[in-house]
Design a protein around this motif. Structure first.
Motif: not given
Length: 294
Positions: A121-149
């Protein structure tokens, strides 16, 4: 072959009984009760002393004069009852021992299975957290052009990552708790106290782990090291850093090396362990810290 030997031994034990003149029905009955014990392979080796006393009492009854027969019969009956009770008690104790061994085996197996599930279960959550972190980073980079977003995306990331990290931390601590229980059950020893911080899980050996100014582990500390080695080998946990303390030059390093040697002797790979001595006063609450990386 073994069964035949046991029956032969039982037959030899009954020869003295058969040799006794059994004119008295009470003598015959008592002899038969003892012969039943000797003839049973499960009880043939039990209550030997009590059966010997019973045989002597029966022999005394068979040769007793008329005026002494009542007392001799009473004593012989009591001796036979004692022999039978002793055999039943030995059989019961044998069964209790078997059940206790079975119970211990079941507890160890259940603990291992539960620990394995927690690690999965700990390994599953770790992988899930890594996937979510990577997805969140992608969204952050895509929204760099707009400070508020970008700020909104980072706030969402912080919220999601924080909750996920809490779940992951809880799962890891639960896995560690189960692993500690398994290690103590398997080794038969108690682990030293531990806590978690940013460095990982930290086990603390108290001041009584060493004599003042000495670097030899006390018996209690040796037992804790055995349990700790079992814990480190469950699930092949991360690298280990040993930090030992004493105000005298070199004592801290020797103490750290002594703990390392005890762990290696108990089966922990030496290349996982780093031992460091620190020139600082050892206290009643802390003489050595064993830091296990996540």
């Amino acid at each position: 072959m073994r069964a035949r030997s046991m029956y032969l031994a039982a037959g030899l034990l009954t020869l003295p009984l058969l040799a006794v003149a059994a004119d008295d029905p009470a003598v015959l009955q008592l002899n038969q009760r003892l012969m039943a014990i000797s003839a049973n392979p499960d009880t043939a080796n039990l209550g030997a002393f009590e059966r010997m006393q019973a045989q002597q009492a029966i022999s005394t009854l068979d040769t007793a004069k008329r005026r002494d027969q009542e007392l001799a019969r009473y004593l012989a009956e009591r001796r036979v009852e004692i022999a039978e009770t002793s055999v039943r008690a030995a059989l019961a104790q044998r069964e209790v021992d078997r059940l206790e061994r079975t119970r211990s085996d079941m507890l160890i197996e259940a603990s291992r299975r539960e620990a394995a599930r927690a690690r999965q279960e700990a390994e599953r959550l770790r992988v899930q957290a890594q996937i979510q972190a990577e997805e969140a980073e992608r969204l952050r980079l895509a929204a760099e052009s707009e400070v508020l977003a970008r700020q909104d995306a980072e706030n969402a990331l912080t919220s999601v990552a924080g909750k996920q990290q809490q779940r992951l931390s809880a799962a890891q601590q639960n896995a560690a708790k189960l692993a500690r229980e398994e290690a103590e059950l398997v080794s038969g020893q108690k682990l030293p106290g531990s806590r978690f911080d940013s460095r990982g899980e930290i086990f603390t050996l108290t001041g009584d782990a060493f004599a003042s100014g000495q670097a030899s582990l006390s018996n209690g500390a040796k037992n804790q090291a055995k349990a700790l080695a079992e814990y480190l080998n469950i699930g092949k946990k991360g690298r280990v850093r040993i930090e030992a303390y004493d105000s005298a030059n070199g004592v801290g390093q020797r103490r750290a090396d002594a703990v390392r040697d005890a762990l290696v002797a108990a089966g922990v790979a030496g290349n996982r362990i780093q031992s460091v001595g620190k020139k600082a006063a050892s206290t009643r609450a802390r003489s050595v810290e064993v830091i296990v990386s996540p």
